[in-house]
Design an enzyme around this catalytic site. Structure first.
Site, PDB file in Angstrom:
ATOM      1  N   TYR A  24      65.926  41.703  19.859  1.00 29.13           N
ATOM      2  CA  TYR A  24      65.394  42.567  20.924  1.00 29.13           C
ATOM      3  C   TYR A  24      64.750  41.785  22.076  1.00 29.13           C
ATOM      4  CZ  TYR A  24      66.143  46.159  17.400  1.00 29.13           C
ATOM      5  OH  TYR A  24      66.723  46.993  16.473  1.00 29.13           O
ATOM      6  N   HIS A 101      70.204  51.252  24.832  1.00 33.60           N
ATOM      7  CA  HIS A 101      69.954  50.435  23.644  1.00 33.60           C
ATOM      8  C   HIS A 101      69.843  48.982  24.080  1.00 33.60           C
ATOM      9  CE1 HIS A 101      70.562  53.824  21.092  1.00 33.60           C
ATOM     10  NE2 HIS A 101      71.659  54.100  21.765  1.00 33.60           N
TER      11      HIS A 101
HETATM   12  O1  CA2 Z   1      68.991  48.345  20.403  1.00 32.57           O
HETATM   13  C1  CA2 Z   1      68.208  49.292  20.516  1.00 32.57           C
HETATM   14  O2  CA2 Z   1      67.528  49.485  21.522  1.00 32.57           O
HETATM   15  C2  CA2 Z   1      67.999  50.247  19.334  1.00 32.57           C
HETATM   16  O3  CA2 Z   1      67.900  51.571  19.849  1.00 32.57           O
HETATM   17  C3  CA2 Z   1      66.706  49.829  18.671  1.00 32.57           C
HETATM   18  C4  CA2 Z   1      66.410  50.587  17.384  1.00 32.57           C
HETATM   19  C5  CA2 Z   1      67.616  50.571  16.444  1.00 32.57           C
HETATM   20  O4  CA2 Z   1      67.367  51.408  15.316  1.00 32.57           O
HETATM   21  C6  CA2 Z   1      68.872  51.054  17.138  1.00 32.57           C
HETATM   22  O5  CA2 Z   1      69.947  50.961  16.230  1.00 32.57           O
HETATM   23  C7  CA2 Z   1      69.160  50.206  18.369  1.00 32.57           C
HETATM   24  C8  CA2 Z   1      65.219  49.972  16.634  1.00 32.57           C
HETATM   25  C9  CA2 Z   1      63.988  49.817  17.460  1.00 32.57           C
HETATM   26  C10 CA2 Z   1      63.044  48.930  16.713  1.00 32.57           C
HETATM   27  O6  CA2 Z   1      62.544  47.977  17.609  1.00 32.57           O
HETATM   28  C11 CA2 Z   1      61.939  46.879  17.116  1.00 32.57           C
HETATM   29  C12 CA2 Z   1      61.538  45.948  18.015  1.00 32.57           C
HETATM   30  C13 CA2 Z   1      60.927  44.805  17.565  1.00 32.57           C
HETATM   31  C14 CA2 Z   1      60.711  44.587  16.218  1.00 32.57           C
HETATM   32  C15 CA2 Z   1      61.125  45.533  15.317  1.00 32.57           C
HETATM   33  C16 CA2 Z   1      61.742  46.691  15.757  1.00 32.57           C
END
Ligand code: CA2
Length: 145
Positions: A24, A101
């Site tokens: 991310y 995303h």
């Molecule tokens: O890629 C994306 O933006 C997602 O929407 C992020 C979601 C995931 O479930 C989707 O499949 C794709 C997860 C968000 C969690 O974000 C975090 C950021 C940093 C550390 C842990 C989780």
């Protein structure tokens, strides 16, 4: 029409910048909200932000947007892949919305390949990192007179 965009970030996006930088990146949620507001200002919009780990809070914010927003940008987090209710809220308010995303969900686990929003989003930005939020602003703004 009100020149305001609702920015919605769903469950766990408050963790941005603190964990999984290889997936991310290193920007925080505050960074995302700031860059989105900057891009919106350049297009003549202000931004209202909401992030919640609770689906009902997100749905209530989407319903409220009907009163005073022209469009919605949403990264639904994991709810992308599970939530008919979020889809129903977005189609119910009938505002144009962008699905964002940060990661390339199609290059990840198969369960991330399906989105309940894919066929009702006016704009989809996938796998462009946090810059995707600015791209979503520009693409949505181009749809709004
Ligand atoms: O890629 C994306 O933006 C997602 O929407 C992020 C979601 C995931 O479930 C989707 O499949 C794709 C997860 C968000 C969690 O974000 C975090 C950021 C940093 C550390 C842990 C989780």
């Amino acid at each position: 029409m009100t020149r305001r965009i609702l920015l919605v970030n769903g469950p766990n996006l408050n963790l941005l910048g603190s964990r999984e930088p290889e997936v991310y990146g290193t920007a925080t949620l505050a960074d995302v909200e700031h860059l989105t507001a900057e891009a919106a200002a350049a297009a003549g919009f202000e931004v209202r932000v909401v992030q919640s780990n609770h689906e009902g809070v997100l749905i209530d914010a989407i319903h409220a947007a009907r009163e005073d927003c022209a469009a919605i940008i949403i990264n639904p987090g994991g709810l992308t892949h599970t939530s008919v209710s979020l889809r129903d809220a977005l189609t119910g308010v009938a505002l144009p919305f962008a699905e964002v995303h940060i990661s390339d969900v199609y290059a990840r686990e198969e369960f991330r390949h399906h989105s309940y929003l894919h066929d009702v989003a006016a704009v989809r930005v996938i796998g462009e990192g946090v810059d995707g939020y600015a791209s979503a602003v520009r693409q949505l703004a181009a749809l709004i007179p």
